[in-house]
Design a protein around this motif. Sequence first.
Motif, short mmCIF file in Angstrom:
data_model
loop_
_atom_site.label_atom_id
_atom_site.label_comp_id
_atom_site.label_asym_id
_atom_site.label_seq_id
_atom_site.Cartn_x
_atom_site.Cartn_y
_atom_site.Cartn_z
N VAL A 107 0.84 -1.20 0.00
CA VAL A 107 0.00 0.00 0.00
C VAL A 107 0.88 1.25 0.00
N ILE A 108 1.93 1.26 0.82
CA ILE A 108 2.84 2.42 0.85
C ILE A 108 3.47 2.63 -0.52
N GLN A 109 3.87 1.56 -1.17
CA GLN A 109 4.52 1.69 -2.47
C GLN A 109 3.53 2.13 -3.55
N LEU A 110 2.27 1.71 -3.44
CA LEU A 110 1.27 2.19 -4.39
C LEU A 110 1.00 3.68 -4.19
N LEU A 111 1.06 4.15 -2.94
CA LEU A 111 0.94 5.58 -2.70
C LEU A 111 2.14 6.31 -3.30
N MET A 112 3.32 5.69 -3.21
CA MET A 112 4.48 6.25 -3.91
C MET A 112 4.21 6.31 -5.41
N GLY A 113 3.54 5.27 -5.92
CA GLY A 113 3.21 5.25 -7.34
C GLY A 113 2.33 6.42 -7.73
N ALA A 114 1.37 6.76 -6.88
CA ALA A 114 0.55 7.95 -7.15
C ALA A 114 1.42 9.21 -7.12
N GLY A 115 2.37 9.23 -6.17
CA GLY A 115 3.31 10.35 -6.12
C GLY A 115 4.17 10.42 -7.37
N ILE A 116 4.52 9.27 -7.92
CA ILE A 116 5.31 9.23 -9.16
C ILE A 116 4.54 9.88 -10.31
N VAL A 117 3.24 9.60 -10.41
CA VAL A 117 2.41 10.23 -11.44
C VAL A 117 2.44 11.75 -11.28
N CYS A 118 2.32 12.22 -10.03
CA CYS A 118 2.35 13.67 -9.77
C CYS A 118 3.70 14.27 -10.17
N LEU A 119 4.79 13.60 -9.78
CA LEU A 119 6.12 14.14 -10.07
C LEU A 119 6.40 14.15 -11.57
N VAL A 120 5.96 13.10 -12.27
CA VAL A 120 6.11 13.06 -13.73
C VAL A 120 5.40 14.26 -14.35
N HIS A 121 4.20 14.55 -13.89
CA HIS A 121 3.45 15.70 -14.41
C HIS A 121 4.18 17.01 -14.12
N LEU A 122 4.67 17.16 -12.89
CA LEU A 122 5.32 18.41 -12.50
C LEU A 122 6.60 18.65 -13.29
N VAL A 123 7.42 17.61 -13.46
CA VAL A 123 8.66 17.77 -14.22
C VAL A 123 8.36 18.02 -15.68
N GLY A 124 7.40 17.26 -16.23
CA GLY A 124 7.02 17.46 -17.63
C GLY A 124 6.51 18.86 -17.89
N LYS A 125 5.72 19.40 -16.96
CA LYS A 125 5.18 20.76 -17.12
C LYS A 125 6.32 21.79 -17.10
N ARG A 126 7.29 21.60 -16.22
CA ARG A 126 8.40 22.56 -16.14
C ARG A 126 9.33 22.44 -17.35
#
Length: 668
Positions: A107-126
């Motif tokens: 469960v903790i790693q799947l929450l990290m996975g959701a964080g990975i989606v967010c970080l991918v979006h943030l880096v891609g946007k920048r």
Amino acid sequence: MSHERKRAESKCATGAKARRRAFNLAAFGAILALALLFKVFYLWSYSHSSPYFAIARLDSGVYVDWAREINRDGRLGTEVFYQAPLYPYFLSVVFSIFGESFPAVTVIQLLMGAGIVCLVHLVGKRAYGERAGLISAALCLAYAPFTMLETKILTTATEMFLGLGSMYLLVRAEQERSIGCWAAGGAVLGLAVICRPNYLPVVPLVILILLARHRHRPREAIPAIFAVGLIPCLIVGVVAARNYAVGRDFVPISSSAGVTFAQGNNAMARGAMVVLPGFSGSSPNQRREETLIAEKEMGRPLKPSETSAFWFRRAFEFIREHPGQYLRLLLDKVLLVFNNRELGNNYLMSVEEALTPALKLAFIPFGFIMAWAVVGLVPLIRPGAPRAAALLATFLGTFAMLVLFYVSTRFRMPLATAAVIMAGGGIATFLDSLGNARRASLILAAAAALFIVSLPPFLPLNETQLMRGDGEYWANLAVAFEKQGQCERALRASEKAIAINPESYRNHAKKTELLDASHADKNDVIAWALQVAEKFPGECSAHLALADLYRAAGKNGEAIRSYRKAVALRPREPEPYLRLGALLGNGGDHRAARAVLAEGLKVGPADIRLQYDYAVSCAMTGDREEALKWLREVASREPGYARSRELLRQLDAGPPESGTPGGRRPGP
């Protein structure tokens, strides 16, 4: 009038910008919600279909055992790290809070996975803009290995989260010229390195890119270079100091680098990992096996750093002696990096999809991502490129590590995080160029050509190698089901392994075990074991297994013949003698049993079981003194051997009565 018009246009533009912002926010919210929904659905399906949800095997088992040792023996440990240490320490913290709960880790790693989606979006946007960030996040959701590996007790989710976290902080620092972000990014990058050393080349590459971009004003780059260069080195230095403190050996991160390099660079390699001669292929045994082989060849005990250096030298000897073959190997690795085929390492995508079909909903192949990532590389390297040195460095550095070592789905993940961001940038670049037909056609043709290269015909591994590897993963699955007591599912997995790789004795032997354990008709089990023994006549264990089945069915004559075949195949191993002697003795032929066991003692003179059974045979043939001699030997070496003490008392009291004194071992 003109002033009023400008105000109206400005208000209209502000409103349009606000609407775009709201739309983009809603679009990202929808992608994130879909990601969470998919991950929860996949976790639910996975928990009901896969034995790996509740047990840890291979590398996962190594990490679990390591975390247990940390919690039991203390944080410092007693040995030089064999693998990068951050993940097992993270795991030990989770275990100390939640107990040894594998679902909690998942469960903790799947929450990290959701964080990975967010970080991918943030880096891609920048790096490329809002549209590219949204496309990157969608690609991240649609690439199945991200979600699949988040459910495994492996470093993957943690390393990707840290790698992307450092990338976001460093890109933000470069764009905002923030010293705090440079320092934080350097620290997180250092943690990523001690979680997965594939990130190590990112450090010098970021520095080189920054120097190139600030070549006319190098002083501007000094704070960034200081943070990116020094802080990760300090973190690695702490690990190196700890290794020296406990092992008096200089190992910067872990001592497995040498053998890992050799596994990908040898005469048998084609780009994926190769099990080297003398190795079993078992993760828990690798450290011991590599040390034994190196020490035997060097003729002396070796420190971990010396063992690692031995395997580096072995690989460099191959490179120096076969330069042409090595260049071909490098090309093979490049092709494997791009290829759509997901190569296993502990876990195989096709097996996971068969277990949990929900995984097929994430359908984007890696070749598609890499094709558009190369398109997205162009905007990062042309004049006036966006400030995203960390993104470029991560892509190039992790790509280089795969080519230097070897390729698998799991080891491709650090590259995949950068690739999905750049793929989003590449697709956005193509969409922006649609107004220019010639430019759009060139971009589409380049992406199509790269995608074609990723298709199966360009895979350097041949079908035999792939099928053999796939069979191993089904065999591992059979073992996992067996550990959970699911014999029927284990049997089906074993049959699948045999169908894929019919030349593997291990798969056939496992089916024999599973048939016997599943309470199948014993005649059917014997018939199968007989087929196995005939198919693999040179396998001693096949004849031993068949003989054991014959013995259990009361067919002693057939059992004796099979045991004798095993003895003939392995005359230097004590086990066949032990089993044959036990059967002969239990059948009343004590003289024949004594003769067989005497031969066994010649090859295994220190085997307690042989010594005891030989003493029984001596007693039953009337040789009381010889029996006493061997029983006293057993008693001196293993005082707790109860049967030996009982038989000694009987013989000391007088000659044995008819029957088996002390109780003969019934055999395995």
